[in-house]
Structure formats: C-alpha cells, structure tokens
Motif scaffolding. Structure first.
Motif, short mmCIF file in Angstrom:
data_model
loop_
_atom_site.label_atom_id
_atom_site.label_comp_id
_atom_site.label_asym_id
_atom_site.label_seq_id
_atom_site.Cartn_x
_atom_site.Cartn_y
_atom_site.Cartn_z
N THR A 120 0.83 -1.21 0.00
CA THR A 120 0.00 0.00 0.00
C THR A 120 0.86 1.26 0.00
N GLN A 121 1.92 1.26 0.78
CA GLN A 121 2.82 2.42 0.83
C GLN A 121 3.56 2.62 -0.49
N ILE A 122 3.96 1.54 -1.12
CA ILE A 122 4.64 1.65 -2.41
C ILE A 122 3.67 2.21 -3.45
N ALA A 123 2.43 1.76 -3.40
CA ALA A 123 1.41 2.26 -4.33
C ALA A 123 1.22 3.75 -4.16
N GLY A 124 1.18 4.22 -2.89
CA GLY A 124 1.04 5.66 -2.64
C GLY A 124 2.25 6.45 -3.10
N LYS A 125 3.42 5.88 -2.91
CA LYS A 125 4.66 6.57 -3.28
C LYS A 125 4.74 6.83 -4.78
N TYR A 126 4.28 5.88 -5.58
CA TYR A 126 4.39 6.01 -7.04
C TYR A 126 3.06 6.29 -7.72
N ALA A 127 2.04 6.59 -6.92
CA ALA A 127 0.71 6.94 -7.46
C ALA A 127 0.20 5.85 -8.40
N ARG A 128 0.34 4.61 -7.95
CA ARG A 128 -0.20 3.49 -8.71
C ARG A 128 -1.17 2.73 -7.81
N SER A 129 -1.99 1.89 -8.38
CA SER A 129 -2.96 1.15 -7.58
C SER A 129 -2.27 0.05 -6.80
N ARG A 130 -2.89 -0.31 -5.69
CA ARG A 130 -2.35 -1.41 -4.88
C ARG A 130 -2.31 -2.70 -5.68
N LYS A 131 -3.32 -2.92 -6.52
CA LYS A 131 -3.38 -4.12 -7.34
C LYS A 131 -2.21 -4.18 -8.31
N THR A 132 -1.85 -3.03 -8.90
CA THR A 132 -0.72 -2.98 -9.83
C THR A 132 0.58 -3.32 -9.13
N ILE A 133 0.80 -2.73 -7.96
CA ILE A 133 2.03 -2.97 -7.20
C ILE A 133 2.11 -4.43 -6.77
N SER A 134 1.00 -4.95 -6.27
CA SER A 134 0.96 -6.35 -5.84
C SER A 134 1.26 -7.28 -7.01
N GLY A 135 0.70 -6.97 -8.17
CA GLY A 135 0.95 -7.78 -9.37
C GLY A 135 2.40 -7.74 -9.79
N GLN A 136 3.03 -6.55 -9.74
CA GLN A 136 4.43 -6.42 -10.10
C GLN A 136 5.33 -7.18 -9.13
#
Length: 233
Positions: free
Chosen positions: A187-203
């Motif tokens: 969640t924090q990474i998603a906020g840092k790069y303005a991407r969705s949590r789903k996108t970050i989790s998938g990556q």
C-alpha cells in the motif's frame, strides 16, 4: 550390438504429469522407468542403491523442497555421472542458463509436446545436450538484450546467480522489490508512485515468479543483493 535399455527416473510432484511420462516411456523399447517420485527424499534414497542413467527433474517442487537449481547442484556433487534433464513450466532463458551452468544436460518446457521430452531423453542418454529450437532462440534474444539491464545493476556487487535472474525484471518490478525490502508495504509503495495497490501487488508477484522464489521469506534471503541497485523510473 543393441544398446541396453536406459534407466530413467522422474522427480515431479504433479501425479498426472508423472503418470503421463510413465505411460509414454512404456512405449519406448530403449527407455525404462526406473522410478517415479514426488519428494526429494524418496529419490535420494532410491539413488543410493539403484543405477539411473537420466533424471527428469521438475524445476519447481513443493514449498518444503529445495528449488531446482539447488537440487541440481546437490545431485551433481553426490552423483556426478547422473545426467539431468529439467522439465519446467518456468520457461525463462535466464533460469535455463543458470541450470546449464550448474551442469544439467537439457531443458524441456512443460508447454512442449511430450514427444519433445522423449527426443530430449534420447539425446541426453547419448551424452548430448538438448534445448528446443524455441528455447535456443529465446536464449539468443536474452544474450542480445543482456546489456540493457547493466544500466540498472551493479553486477560486481551481486552474486552471479541472482544477478542473472534480476536481469529478467523490468525497472518497475526492480523498484517495487527494492522498496518492499526497505520495509514499505504494498500500500505504501502504491502511494509513493501513485499506482494502484493491485498494480504494485501484481508487479511484486511477477518479480517473485521471475526470480524463482515462492515466498517473501525466500526473497528476504537475497536482501543484500538488492542494496546495490540503481534504478531510474
């Protein structure tokens, strides 16, 4: 003089795949199934008292088992005369390159027709190495593109094996993994790069799969190797 029957052992934790290989081998006069196993301990016990020419080894076994690369290295030390043919659904040129370096005699992706596996077995039994035409092409492409990731990695600071696999990751996947190892949540990474949590989790999950890792615990074992990354998004 007719060649004696070659003895083939199979280590694969998927029973349907093991059964399919067993059935196909029964149709070959020069190939015989010496034993089929779902666990490493079973195979190692068998090898201590039985002669095997070729082992068909699944790269990804259960969570409690060694990964394919470590299994190959162990077998090469204990049974240097044993020929190893890796069969895997992880059909990545970086992993194949590591396996060849570790001493396997061939690689067959599980997407390939079973006749390719039989062809590979004959080649390996005859002291030859085997890669499919498709994998040879993928490895050529991998070698050509290998320099691209040098802009993002400091190779001298990384172990050879993990450095090679890291080159399979995209810059975004590398950054997600680096941030995660630095203690940030998805969640924090998603906020840092303005991407969705789903996108970050998938990556993150894609990166783990490319690295041949099954869990966060395994990822953290390699934490030191990510400290030298210089990633520019």
């Amino acid at each position: 003089m007719k060649q004696d029957t070659w003895q083939v052992a199979v280590l694969d934790d998927h029973p349907l795949i093991s059964k399919a290989i067993q059935y196909r081998l029964s149709q070959e006069a020069d190939l015989a199934l010496a034993g089929s196993f779902s666990q490493r301990q079973q195979l190692m016990a068998f090898l201590r008292s039985n002669s095997v020419d070729v082992l068909v080894l699944d790269y990804l076994l259960g969570e409690d088992e060694l990964d394919g690369l470590q299994m190959v290295k162990q077998l090469r030390v204990q049974y240097p005369q044993l020929k190893i043919l890796v069969s895997s659904s992880v059909e990545k040129p970086a992993i194949v390159k590591l396996l060849l370096k570790a001493g396997v005699h061939g690689f067959v992706g599980k997407s390939q027709d079973q006749e390719v596996l039989i062809k590979a077995l004959y080649e390996v039994c005859r002291n030859k190495h085997f890669l499919s035409a498709e994998m040879l092409l993928e490895m050529d492409k991998f070698e050509e593109n290998d320099r691209e990731m040098h802009d993002y990695l400091l190779p001298r600071e990384l172990g050879d094996d993990i450095a090679l696999l890291l080159r399979e990751l995209s810059p975004r996947e590398l950054e997600v993994i680096r941030c995660y190892l630095d203690g940030l949540s998805v969640t924090q990474i998603a906020g840092k790069y303005a991407r969705s949590r789903k996108t970050i989790s998938g990556q993150k999950q894609t990166a783990l799969r490319k690295l041949g890792l099954r869990s966060d615990l395994e990822l953290f074992k390699y934490k030191e190797h990510f400290s030298g990354l210089a990633v520019h998004l």
